[in-house]
Design an enzyme around this catalytic site. Structure first.
Site, PDB file in Angstrom:
ATOM      1  N   LYS A 259      13.682  38.796  -0.860  1.00  0.00           N
ATOM      2  CA  LYS A 259      14.540  38.284  -1.937  1.00  0.00           C
ATOM      3  C   LYS A 259      15.853  39.063  -1.959  1.00  0.00           C
ATOM      4  CE  LYS A 259      11.169  36.577  -5.403  1.00  0.00           C
ATOM      5  NZ  LYS A 259      10.725  36.626  -6.793  1.00  0.00           N
TER       6      LYS A 259
ATOM      7  N   HIS B 103     -11.858  17.513  13.240  1.00  0.00           N
ATOM      8  CA  HIS B 103     -11.302  16.866  14.427  1.00  0.00           C
ATOM      9  C   HIS B 103      -9.990  17.519  14.852  1.00  0.00           C
ATOM     10  CE1 HIS B 103     -14.318  13.706  13.903  1.00  0.00           C
ATOM     11  NE2 HIS B 103     -14.140  13.961  12.620  1.00  0.00           N
TER      12      HIS B 103
ATOM     13  N   GLU C 101      -0.694  37.351  -0.491  1.00  0.00           N
ATOM     14  CA  GLU C 101       0.326  38.185  -1.126  1.00  0.00           C
ATOM     15  C   GLU C 101      -0.310  39.366  -1.867  1.00  0.00           C
ATOM     16  OE1 GLU C 101       3.860  35.725  -2.236  1.00  0.00           O
ATOM     17  OE2 GLU C 101       3.731  36.878  -4.074  1.00  0.00           O
TER      18      GLU C 101
HETATM   19  O1  PA5 Z   1       3.044  35.692  -6.963  1.00  0.00           O
HETATM   20  C1  PA5 Z   1       4.200  36.060  -7.054  1.00  0.00           C
HETATM   21  O2  PA5 Z   1       4.522  36.998  -7.783  1.00  0.00           O
HETATM   22  C2  PA5 Z   1       5.320  35.348  -6.312  1.00  0.00           C
HETATM   23  O3  PA5 Z   1       4.827  34.394  -5.431  1.00  0.00           O
HETATM   24  C3  PA5 Z   1       6.220  34.652  -7.304  1.00  0.00           C
HETATM   25  O4  PA5 Z   1       5.474  33.716  -8.041  1.00  0.00           O
HETATM   26  C4  PA5 Z   1       7.377  33.938  -6.614  1.00  0.00           C
HETATM   27  O5  PA5 Z   1       8.059  34.832  -5.779  1.00  0.00           O
HETATM   28  C5  PA5 Z   1       8.319  33.365  -7.649  1.00  0.00           C
HETATM   29  O6  PA5 Z   1       8.750  34.365  -8.519  1.00  0.00           O
HETATM   30  P1  PA5 Z   1       9.301  34.040  -9.955  1.00  0.00           P
HETATM   31  O7  PA5 Z   1       8.196  33.414 -10.755  1.00  0.00           O
HETATM   32  O8  PA5 Z   1       9.735  35.340 -10.505  1.00  0.00           O
HETATM   33  O9  PA5 Z   1      10.444  33.083  -9.766  1.00  0.00           O
END
Ligand code: PA5
Length: 465
Positions: free
Chosen positions: A434, A320, A291
């Site tokens: 989202k 394996h 990400e």
């Molecule tokens: O790393 C990130 O920013 C995302 O993976 C968020 O953690 C995830 O989308 C969840 O978001 P939030 O903590 O706002 O619910």
């Protein structure tokens, strides 16, 4: 102290096809140093918030105090969060609590059973709700934004159930909300209804939040020494501040992997711990690396479409399953092994069937010797075929070494982002998903997104088999 061994990334060890030359690493090390200085300047201006988390005191005290208060009466703790709001606490739990923790008796555990549903699969979530001990269950709702549909749906469901079973007042007591200090729906709830709240510092996004109350509170609830996790992270932060390339493991990790992707076409990074306990660290890293670095545009708005695809594998299990591909498939991977020098428990293999040549040789060895031998063998087999790998060496798995490892990987991600010249701290692609979900689910303000979905060409039945 954790060590990072990169000799199997170098041409002198694995040959020129997959290995880096000293000259190219030298050039890249200067670039990495320059980016590192820039990041440290950002830090001085208070703009690299995750880097200073190991030093926090105030929120840590709050975490400890709350955990100490709730632990005696809490039988089950359910962490309601997704992505960065779940993977970090889960990694700490798996690494530092005993195996099969939830199956141990109350007297053998240091805290409540702990669950990380991390999804809204109705079967999975309902299944969990069926097996909880509602007499002492607590829910830790974690969301930085306070609006993620998955987490908020889970909150709504469990709040409804808690109110039905225990009444409104008790329901409020059983929900601990970890969120932004100022903004969002969850913060509003803390203000208006008096929920117990913990803060995720501004400027720290989900995947960099493991050393905030996001990771620390669930860990403290199960008796993990969060002070030692932070101590390990603090020691790693000192190493990560070092400008000398070969003294700074995060810089070495970032620069070598940047070169692997950009010069050697190694677009896949496999993290492969030789430890069940660290498998969820590989899962956490998968999100951190993907990400943060998977980006379409650089900071100047130029289209770059960069990022290595992180994959998790487990030693020896995946020897394996996957290693055949790593050894002989496309030359597109770099393997990050995590090896452990001393396991917390060991077993001796008895010398039975000593007369059977294919079995007898195992007798008298320990399982730790076998797993070490298999790890070494895989490393050598890869090197023999010119396949690059590096190894993180942990003296043993304990709160300090895990704190070190997590911090090292976080800072490596930040330097990598700077090398690619992208922003590792945003996630525009995830936000897009989202927003489309909000549109489909009918959230006000997202009508355009709904329209976008409705206007997609209808499915051509020709392509549905
Ligand atoms: O790393 C990130 O920013 C995302 O993976 C968020 O953690 C995830 O989308 C969840 O978001 P939030 O903590 O706002 O619910």
């Amino acid at each position: 102290m954790i060590r990072l061994d990169v000799h199997n990334l170098m041409a002198e060890s694995i040959g020129p096809r997959g290995g880096l030359t000293e000259e190219s690493l030298d050039r890249c090390s200067r670039k990495a140093q320059e980016r590192h200085r820039w990041l440290m300047e950002l830090r001085d201006r208070g703009k690299l918030a995750f880097f200073d988390l190991p030093e926090q005191r105030e929120e840590l005290e709050k975490v400890m105090e709350l955990a100490q208060r709730l632990r005696p009466q809490c039988t089950d703790l359910v962490v309601l969060g997704i992505g960065g709001s779940s993977l970090g606490p889960k990694a700490l739990h798996s690494a530092l609590n005993p195996p099969f923790y939830n199956l141990l008796g109350r007297g053998e555990r240091n805290g409540p059973r702990i669950f990380f549903p991390d999804n809204v699969d109705p079967e999975g979530f309902a299944g969990l709700l069926h097996i909880l001990d509602w007499s002492g269950v607590y829910f830790n709702v974690i969301s930085k934004s306070g609006s993620t549909a998955e987490t908020i749906s889970q909150y709504l469901i469990v709040r409804g159930m808690l109110e039905e079973r225990l009444g409104r007042e008790e329901a409020v007591r059983r929900l601990i909300l970890t969120t932004d200090p100022e903004k969002g729906f969850l913060r509003e709830l803390i203000r208006s209804e008096g929920f117990q709240g913990l803060e995720i510092p501004p400027g720290v996004g989900g995947r960099f939040s493991v050393l905030t109350p996001v990771g620390l509170f669930p860990a403290a609830m199960t008796g993990i020494s969060v002070e030692e996790v932070l101590e390990g992270a603090r020691e790693m932060a000192v190493r990560c501040r070092d400008e000398r390339f070969w003294e700074n493991p995060a810089m070495v990790h970032a620069a070598t992997h940047y070169l692997m992707a950009t010069e050697k076409g190694r677009n896949i990074c496999v993290m492969m711990p030789y430890s069940d306990a660290l498998y969820d660290v590989a899962d956490w890293f998968r999100q951190l690396w993907a990400e943060s670095l998977g980006k379409r545009f650089d900071t100047q708005g130029r289209e770059v479409e960069v990022g290595q695809t992180p994959v998790k594998a487990l030693g020896t299990t995946d020897q394996h399953s996957q290693v055949q591909l790593y050894l002989e498939g496309p030359h597109d991977k770099v393997i990050d092994f995590i090896r452990v020098e001393r396991y917390r428990e060991d077993l001796e293999i008895p010398g039975l069937h000593g007369d059977v040549e294919s079995v007898g040789y195992l007798g008298g060895h320990r399982l730790s010797e076998l797993i070490q031998a298999e790890g070494a063998a895989t490393e050598i087999a890869l090197a023999n075929r010119g396949r690059p790998s590096c190894t993180f060496l942990l003296p043993q798995i304990d709160p300090k070494s895990v704190g070190e490892l997590l911090f090292l990987l976080e800072y490596s991600t930040a330097i990598s982002g700077a090398l690619y010249r992208i922003n590792p701290f945003d996630q525009p692609g995830v936000e897009e998903g989202k927003h489309l979900t909000y549109g489909i689910m009918g959230r006000a303000g997202y009508e355009e997104k709904r329209k976008e979905v409705e206007e997609r060409p209808s499915v051509n039945p020709k392509y549905v088999v």
